[in-house]
Design a protein around this motif. Structure first.
Motif, PDB file in Angstrom:
ATOM      1  N   GLY A 205       0.806  -1.223   0.000  1.00 32.70           N
ATOM      2  CA  GLY A 205       0.000   0.000   0.000  1.00 32.70           C
ATOM      3  C   GLY A 205       0.831   1.262   0.000  1.00 32.70           C
ATOM      4  N   SER A 206       2.032   1.204  -0.578  1.00 30.32           N
ATOM      5  CA  SER A 206       2.937   2.355  -0.566  1.00 30.32           C
ATOM      6  C   SER A 206       2.379   3.529  -1.367  1.00 30.32           C
ATOM      7  CB  SER A 206       4.299   1.951  -1.132  1.00 30.32           C
ATOM      8  OG  SER A 206       5.155   3.074  -1.238  1.00 30.32           O
ATOM      9  N   ILE A 207       2.712   4.720  -0.912  1.00 31.86           N
ATOM     10  CA  ILE A 207       2.300   5.935  -1.621  1.00 31.86           C
ATOM     11  C   ILE A 207       3.410   6.452  -2.524  1.00 31.86           C
ATOM     12  CG2 ILE A 207       0.688   6.607   0.196  1.00 31.86           C
ATOM     13  CD1 ILE A 207       2.817   8.635   1.138  1.00 31.86           C
ATOM     14  N   GLY A 208       4.460   5.644  -2.713  1.00 30.49           N
ATOM     15  CA  GLY A 208       5.560   6.054  -3.580  1.00 30.49           C
ATOM     16  C   GLY A 208       5.109   6.248  -5.013  1.00 30.49           C
ATOM     17  N   THR A 209       5.971   6.869  -5.801  1.00 30.00           N
ATOM     18  CA  THR A 209       5.616   7.190  -7.179  1.00 30.00           C
ATOM     19  C   THR A 209       5.243   5.942  -7.958  1.00 30.00           C
ATOM     20  OG1 THR A 209       6.402   8.209  -9.221  1.00 30.00           O
ATOM     21  CG2 THR A 209       8.046   7.075  -7.878  1.00 30.00           C
ATOM     22  N   LYS A 210       4.192   6.048  -8.756  1.00 28.99           N
ATOM     23  CA  LYS A 210       3.710   4.941  -9.593  1.00 28.99           C
ATOM     24  C   LYS A 210       4.074   5.140 -11.064  1.00 28.99           C
ATOM     25  CE  LYS A 210       1.590   2.813  -6.182  1.00 28.99           C
ATOM     26  NZ  LYS A 210       1.889   3.738  -5.097  1.00 28.99           N
ATOM     27  N   ASP A 211       4.731   6.247 -11.369  1.00 26.17           N
ATOM     28  CA  ASP A 211       5.136   6.530 -12.739  1.00 26.17           C
ATOM     29  C   ASP A 211       6.262   5.562 -13.129  1.00 26.17           C
ATOM     30  OD1 ASP A 211       6.032   7.499 -15.148  1.00 26.17           O
ATOM     31  OD2 ASP A 211       5.987   9.612 -14.541  1.00 26.17           O
ATOM     32  N   VAL A 212       5.974   4.667 -14.076  1.00 24.65           N
ATOM     33  CA  VAL A 212       6.929   3.626 -14.450  1.00 24.65           C
ATOM     34  C   VAL A 212       8.214   4.222 -15.011  1.00 24.65           C
ATOM     35  CG1 VAL A 212       7.309   1.595 -15.904  1.00 24.65           C
ATOM     36  CG2 VAL A 212       5.065   1.997 -14.862  1.00 24.65           C
ATOM     37  N   ILE A 213       8.083   5.247 -15.840  1.00 25.75           N
ATOM     38  CA  ILE A 213       9.270   5.870 -16.450  1.00 25.75           C
ATOM     39  C   ILE A 213      10.134   6.517 -15.372  1.00 25.75           C
ATOM     40  CG2 ILE A 213      10.045   7.651 -18.052  1.00 25.75           C
ATOM     41  CD1 ILE A 213       7.548   7.137 -19.692  1.00 25.75           C
ATOM     42  N   ARG A 214       9.488   7.231 -14.454  1.00 21.55           N
ATOM     43  CA  ARG A 214      10.222   7.856 -13.355  1.00 21.55           C
ATOM     44  C   ARG A 214      10.873   6.799 -12.465  1.00 21.55           C
ATOM     45  NH1 ARG A 214      13.569  11.482 -11.533  1.00 21.55           N
ATOM     46  NH2 ARG A 214      13.203  12.097  -9.365  1.00 21.55           N
ATOM     47  N   GLN A 215      10.154   5.715 -12.186  1.00 18.16           N
ATOM     48  CA  GLN A 215      10.713   4.641 -11.363  1.00 18.16           C
ATOM     49  C   GLN A 215      11.955   4.042 -12.004  1.00 18.16           C
ATOM     50  OE1 GLN A 215       8.043   1.474 -10.357  1.00 18.16           O
ATOM     51  NE2 GLN A 215       7.228   2.523  -8.551  1.00 18.16           N
ATOM     52  N   ARG A 216      11.906   3.850 -13.324  1.00 12.17           N
ATOM     53  CA  ARG A 216      13.041   3.254 -14.016  1.00 12.17           C
ATOM     54  C   ARG A 216      14.298   4.114 -13.861  1.00 12.17           C
ATOM     55  NH1 ARG A 216      11.743   2.077 -20.044  1.00 12.17           N
ATOM     56  NH2 ARG A 216      10.145   0.843 -18.960  1.00 12.17           N
ATOM     57  N   GLY A 217      14.141   5.423 -13.997  1.00 13.61           N
ATOM     58  CA  GLY A 217      15.287   6.314 -13.826  1.00 13.61           C
ATOM     59  C   GLY A 217      15.811   6.310 -12.394  1.00 13.61           C
ATOM     60  N   LEU A 218      14.902   6.304 -11.421  1.00 16.20           N
ATOM     61  CA  LEU A 218      15.312   6.288 -10.016  1.00 16.20           C
ATOM     62  C   LEU A 218      16.015   4.990  -9.638  1.00 16.20           C
ATOM     63  CD1 LEU A 218      12.164   7.928  -8.347  1.00 16.20           C
ATOM     64  CD2 LEU A 218      14.428   8.959  -8.629  1.00 16.20           C
ATOM     65  N   VAL A 219      15.527   3.872 -10.171  1.00 14.63           N
ATOM     66  CA  VAL A 219      16.149   2.578  -9.867  1.00 14.63           C
ATOM     67  C   VAL A 219      17.563   2.518 -10.416  1.00 14.63           C
ATOM     68  CG1 VAL A 219      16.038   0.110 -10.383  1.00 14.63           C
ATOM     69  CG2 VAL A 219      13.986   1.316  -9.644  1.00 14.63           C
ATOM     70  N   LEU A 220      17.760   3.018 -11.639  1.00 13.38           N
ATOM     71  CA  LEU A 220      19.102   3.040 -12.214  1.00 13.38           C
ATOM     72  C   LEU A 220      20.036   3.911 -11.383  1.00 13.38           C
ATOM     73  CD1 LEU A 220      21.129   2.401 -14.451  1.00 13.38           C
ATOM     74  CD2 LEU A 220      20.191   4.333 -15.750  1.00 13.38           C
ATOM     75  N   GLU A 221      19.578   5.104 -11.021  1.00 13.64           N
ATOM     76  CA  GLU A 221      20.403   6.001 -10.207  1.00 13.64           C
ATOM     77  C   GLU A 221      20.693   5.391  -8.841  1.00 13.64           C
ATOM     78  OE1 GLU A 221      20.334  10.632  -8.515  1.00 13.64           O
ATOM     79  OE2 GLU A 221      18.589   9.783  -9.558  1.00 13.64           O
ATOM     80  N   GLN A 222      19.697   4.738  -8.248  1.00 10.68           N
ATOM     81  CA  GLN A 222      19.875   4.136  -6.933  1.00 10.68           C
ATOM     82  C   GLN A 222      20.938   3.039  -6.961  1.00 10.68           C
ATOM     83  OE1 GLN A 222      16.553   2.988  -3.880  1.00 10.68           O
ATOM     84  NE2 GLN A 222      16.807   1.246  -5.244  1.00 10.68           N
ATOM     85  N   GLY A 223      20.914   2.213  -8.002  1.00  9.53           N
ATOM     86  CA  GLY A 223      21.906   1.147  -8.111  1.00  9.53           C
ATOM     87  C   GLY A 223      23.323   1.685  -8.227  1.00  9.53           C
ATOM     88  N   GLN A 224      23.495   2.732  -9.022  1.00  9.01           N
ATOM     89  CA  GLN A 224      24.830   3.326  -9.166  1.00  9.01           C
ATOM     90  C   GLN A 224      25.293   3.967  -7.866  1.00  9.01           C
ATOM     91  OE1 GLN A 224      24.346   5.983 -12.510  1.00  9.01           O
ATOM     92  NE2 GLN A 224      24.811   4.381 -14.006  1.00  9.01           N
ATOM     93  N   LEU A 225      24.391   4.636  -7.176  1.00  8.43           N
ATOM     94  CA  LEU A 225      24.755   5.274  -5.912  1.00  8.43           C
ATOM     95  C   LEU A 225      25.160   4.246  -4.856  1.00  8.43           C
ATOM     96  CD1 LEU A 225      21.989   8.037  -5.688  1.00  8.43           C
ATOM     97  CD2 LEU A 225      24.435   8.409  -6.004  1.00  8.43           C
ATOM     98  N   ILE A 226      24.473   3.124  -4.817  1.00 12.76           N
ATOM     99  CA  ILE A 226      24.824   2.082  -3.847  1.00 12.76           C
ATOM    100  C   ILE A 226      26.216   1.534  -4.136  1.00 12.76           C
ATOM    101  CG2 ILE A 226      24.243  -0.248  -3.070  1.00 12.76           C
ATOM    102  CD1 ILE A 226      21.291   0.469  -3.443  1.00 12.76           C
TER     103      ILE A 226
END
Length: 362
Positions: free
Chosen positions: A230-251
């Motif tokens: 039931g998360s209220i996080g962003t549901k925009d698939v395109i935005r999620q894809r960019g955030l996931v890529l950035e998150q992986g590099q940052l980790i």
């Protein structure tokens, strides 16, 4: 013979002032000067020119603190047993002629006035100070401490970015894991980058990602799945894809930075434990990284003629401002090393929590 050196990246200029030269030329601006390369041959040419004017034991040299450009020359001159003095970078009056030769001769004249004539200055930034060679431990630690400081700052930047991404993708994560940048949380981010991935994952897969840590029992994993559904996080698939890529590099970057910080700290602690000044500081209850920062910052205790100048350099000297009877206040000086001002607060906060005599004084 008093010698001022205007330091540059490629070329330096040395100006020579003495009582004899001033009698001959009348003005310090007319005294001789020498331009020489920032190289071993250039340094030798400077020493040869000095020897042609006066014995080395009668010569004194002044340079401005211009980043790191003066360090190689300073070390060479100290190896030749020449006394080297330093001064803060001086500001020039508006409209004054600006040339490297004039700057060098101005420094030489400043050194002549203070050492030969004993003229006192009201502004401490115009005071020349003898530069003593750093101790072996300080020479080793200076670069390591500076590099560690930069890595810690970059690590903090990555953590802040990861927290911002977590707040956008899965803000409820912090109700289960208070710090979203802990190793367990980072592993979960890597394997399950979105709330949907967590909500649809099996309990066994979450347990494998959790590892053997006890801070995240099965009950919290199930709570995490419920929140992800039931998360209220962003549901925009395109935005999620960019955030996931950035998150992986940052980790990946954060883990590399943390690995390098660990290697630096291991080397720093070894040097401090073996150094004489390190053993003295550690016996006072000061931590190893804090002791290393002190050793690297001061270079040599001989740079400070008394305890007052050392306290002022650490930013712990009282400053009083008074005007008649209407204004009277005291505060700590804003001068000195910024790194040491920050470290002193951490040292005091750490020592007062320990069972030492220092704690009873606070």
């Amino acid at each position: 013979m008093y010698i001022g050196i205007d330091v540059g990246k490629v070329k330096h200029v040395a100006g020579f002032v003495s009582t004899t030269l001033l009698e001959r030329h009348q003005r310090f601006e007319a005294c001789p000067a020498l331009a020489f390369e920032n190289s071993r041959e250039g340094f030798r040419a400077l020493v040869e020119r000095i020897q042609s004017l006066a014995p080395l034991e009668h010569c004194f040299i002044l340079m401005e603190k211009t980043g790191h450009y003066h360090l190689a020359l300073q070390q060479y001159l100290q190896e030749c047993d020449l006394p080297v003095y330093t001064i803060h970078v001086q500001t020039r009056s508006a409209g004054m002629l600006k040339t490297d030769k004039r700057d060098a001769l101005g420094l030489a004249n400043t050194l002549y006035n203070q050492l030969q004539l004993g003229i006192q200055v009201a502004d401490e930034t115009h005071l020349v100070r003898r530069a003593e060679p750093p101790t072996a431990a300080s020479a080793q630690l200076k670069g390591l401490i500076r590099h560690r400081y930069e890595l810690v700052r970059e690590s903090t930047q990555r953590k802040n970015k990861l927290t911002a991404i977590c707040d956008e993708i899965f803000p409820e994560l912090t109700t289960v894991l208070k710090d979203p940048n802990l190793p367990t949380a980072l592993t979960l981010h890597e394997k399950f980058p979105t709330p949907h991935a967590i909500a649809t994952a099996s309990l066994m897969a979450l347990q494998e990602a959790r590892g053997y840590t006890r801070t995240l029992p099965d009950s919290k994993l199930l709570e995490l799945q419920r929140l992800a559904a039931g998360s209220i996080g962003t549901k925009d698939v395109i935005r999620q894809r960019g955030l996931v890529l950035e998150q992986g590099q940052l980790i990946t970057e954060l883990r590399l930075l943390q690995e390098h910080i660990g290697q630096l700290e291991s080397e720093i602690k070894t040097i401090v434990a073996q150094a004489r000044e390190g053993k003295i500081l550690l016996s006072m209850g000061i931590g190893q990284i804090q002791a290393a920062t002190i050793i690297a910052t001061i270079g040599s205790i001989l740079n400070f003629p008394n305890a007052g100048t050392l306290k002022s350099y650490f930013g712990w000297a009282p400053m009083r401002e008074q005007t008649g009877t209407t204004f009277d206040r005291s505060h700590l000086t804003s001068r000195g090393s910024r790194t040491m001002r920050q470290m002193m607060f951490l040292i005091v906060a750490s020592i007062t929590r320990q069972e030492t005599e220092w704690a009873y004084l606070c």
